[in-house]
Write an enzyme that holds these catalytic residues in place. Structure first.
Site, PDB file in Angstrom:
ATOM      1  N   GLU A   1       0.816  -1.216   0.000  1.00 18.91           N
ATOM      2  CA  GLU A   1       0.000   0.000   0.000  1.00 18.91           C
ATOM      3  C   GLU A   1       0.853   1.270   0.000  1.00 18.91           C
ATOM      4  OE1 GLU A   1      -2.824  -0.545   3.198  1.00 18.91           O
ATOM      5  OE2 GLU A   1      -3.838  -2.172   2.145  1.00 18.91           O
TER       6      GLU A   1
ATOM      7  N   GLU B   1      -6.874  -9.647  -3.060  1.00 15.82           N
ATOM      8  CA  GLU B   1      -7.613  -9.653  -1.786  1.00 15.82           C
ATOM      9  C   GLU B   1      -9.105  -9.426  -2.031  1.00 15.82           C
ATOM     10  OE1 GLU B   1      -5.935  -6.969   1.111  1.00 15.82           O
ATOM     11  OE2 GLU B   1      -3.868  -7.366   0.472  1.00 15.82           O
TER      12      GLU B   1
END
Length: 565
Positions: A337, A442
């Site tokens: 991220e 995910e």
């Protein structure tokens, strides 16, 4: 060449052509989806996709600034749309450029739609520049019809007015059936391959009437789910998982806060045990993650380090983790991220990310190294993780200091609420220009929705991912805990499927070659279209049996398997 061989060859060629014709003709009741995408600024705009579609020959209008007021935002050319229909997928694209003389040289542009009943805050975005043209690609879906809508552009610029030039606009509608037909076409092209099995005697004579049995034993396209330590010792959970999945990722157990909650006290007990489960069941696993740029998920003791102490801790972390599991994980999310957070770069310098990737490459040269982030395909409203920001970050790392680091993969988390499939497809098209494998890493659907709605939206996301030729695998973020799952569960605590689990089972079955059993024709051949992967084949003729195997990899040519009996 024998006459029978010539005939067999001709038959195989005809079969391949016929297969292609059938695949293409499946979409002949509507438009063929155009995957074209551009990510480099160009001196001149390209021609519009679909020849402009609904916007062909339509003049652009400039709405009054009072029509769409918003603090810090500026609105520019717009298109007036009439009679948009519900349950229709609209694909939109356009070329944009900042007018010469504007106060900024670059600005983020967001396409928005205001209809009779709703406003869609982002249906596509791009970074526009002065002096060259940038390609915006996206789309939208309406729940209800709209007699009058306006498609317009917003630039967020606090420094002054930003005027846009636009060109080659296109808006192409697809019915739900047309969209599905296009998906099926891409699935047939990217995920399947034509096979012809030839059976002959030892003398070379073709054998007619031999019984052919074909079974797919593994798939080329991994579909998996996250697991956590809750699977350890839980036999029903393990059986449920292994029955379905051939890929996984450890939900939290590899993260730094889990393996070293206190400085110097390493504990790999749970990931070691989970890796044993993975090995025993021949499952591939992604390594998630080495570092997480979000300080909230960085160990408390690490947050208190600075300078040389932090650098030393970082070096020890990556070497300890990757040395222990070298060769075990097929992927590593190196710096998780990093589009949204910058814990390490803000403390160790702008080159920190490059150094982490370079070190990971040295420690496990055969693993695929990924960027991994959220809100890249889920939306275009998050300005920190637009598709252009993602692409720019990859290229920045590749070009760093003249040498750069080789990037291997594009990781897209995919935490959806309601998917915009046209936007998702468009962003995947743009990411595909990187020529890197793309993984949906995910996938889940928000727990704010009921189970039935989660299942509907999950199917949409799975079909988009599986049908896009540049996507190489899908991992669901559905590790099961006593309290449930992060957002979406596939099963209850008794391992009875929830609606989302039923969707997954349906897709796993649909995307597997079923039992194939037939007899060879008078040319000694049998042909079929199979999903990519590994196969077992047996031939039975006059009391004799021959067993063999073959693999199907992506290729436009027919696979020929020759067996003698």
């Amino acid at each position: 060449m024998k006459h029978s061989s010539i005939i067999g060859f001709i038959f195989c060629a005809i079969f391949s052509l016929l297969t292609a014709f059938i695949l293409v003709s499946s979409t002949n009741d509507g438009p063929f989806y155009d995957s074209t995408a551009y990510t480099e600024c160009r001196a001149e705009p390209e021609k519009p996709l679909y020849n402009g579609g609904m916007l062909k020959d339509q003049e652009v209008s400039v709405p009054s600034r009072d029509t769409h007021r918003s603090v810090g935002a500026h609105y520019t050319p717009a298109y007036i749309l009439h009679n948009l229909t519900q349950n229709t997928i609209y694909c939109f694209s356009i070329w944009v450029k900042i007018e010469a003389g504007s106060s900024v040289s670059a600005a983020r542009v967001r396409a928005k739609l205001r209809s009779d009943n709703t406003t869609l805050n982002c249906v596509g975005s791009v970074t526009a520049k002065q002096g060259c043209w940038s390609f915006l690609k996206g789309g939208f879906f309406l729940d209800s019809p709209s007699q009058l809508s306006i498609l317009f552009f917003e630039t967020s610029n606090e420094d002054g007015e930003t005027q846009l030039e636009v060109a080659s606009a296109s808006l192409q509608p697809f019915t739900q059936e047309q969209w599905k037909n296009n998906q099926d076409y891409f699935i047939n092209i990217a995920r399947k391959r034509a096979v012809t099995i030839h059976v002959a005697r030892e003398s070379g004579e073709s054998v007619e009437g031999a019984v052919v049995n074909v079974e797919q034993i593994s798939k080329d396209f991994p579909i998996g789910s996250a697991i956590s330590k809750t699977i350890l010792g839980n036999i029903p959970y393990q059986e449920w998982f292994v029955k379905r999945f051939d890929a996984t990722v450890f939900e939290n157990e590899l993260k730094w806060y889990a393996t070293e909650p206190h400085q110097g006290k390493l504990n790999y007990t749970f990931p070691d045990q989970m890796m044993s489960f993975v090995r025993a069941n021949r499952i591939i696993a992604r390594g998630h993650n080495i570092f997480w740029e979000d300080p909230k998920y960085t160990p408390d003791w690490v947050r208190n380090l600075t300078g040389a102490d932090l650098r030393s801790a970082v070096n020890q972390r990556i070497r300890s983790l990757m040395t222990r599991y070298r060769g075990e994980f097929v992927h590593w999310d190196v710096s998780n991220e990093m589009l949204h957070f910058d814990f390490y770069e803000s403390r160790l310098g702008k080159n920190a990310s490059y150094e982490l990737f370079a070190e990971a490459r040295e420690l496990d040269s055969l693993a695929t190294l990924f960027l991994n982030d959220f809100n890249v395909v889920e939306t275009c409203s998050d300005e920190r993780s637009t598709v252009d920001e993602y692409i720019a970050r990859v290229r920045e790392l590749e070009r760093y200091d003249g040498g750069g680091v080789r990037m291997d993969g594009v990781g897209l988390e995919g935490h959806f609420t309601r998917p915009n499939v046209a936007l998702m497809r468009a962003n995947l098209d743009k990411l595909a220009t990187l020529d890197l494998p793309i993984w949906l890493t995910e996938i889940d659907i928000s727990s704010t929705l009921d189970h039935r709605t989660q299942a509907i939206y999950l199917e949409q996301v799975l079909r988009e991912g599986f049908s896009h030729p540049s996507v190489n695998g899908i991992i669901l973020w559905t590790a099961l805990h006593p309290y449930g799952c992060y957002q979406m569960c596939l099963t209850d605590d008794k391992f009875s499927n929830l609606p989302a689990g039923d969707v997954v089972d349906q897709k796993l079955l649909e995307w597997t070659t079923g039992e194939v059993k037939a007899k060879t024709d008078d040319h000694g051949t049998f042909s079929f279209l199979g999903f990519l992967g590994e196969y077992r084949v047996s031939i039975v003729y006059e009391g004799k049996t021959v067993n063999s195997s073959f693999s199907l990899s992506r290729d436009s040519e027919t696979k020929h398997v020759r067996l003698r009996i």
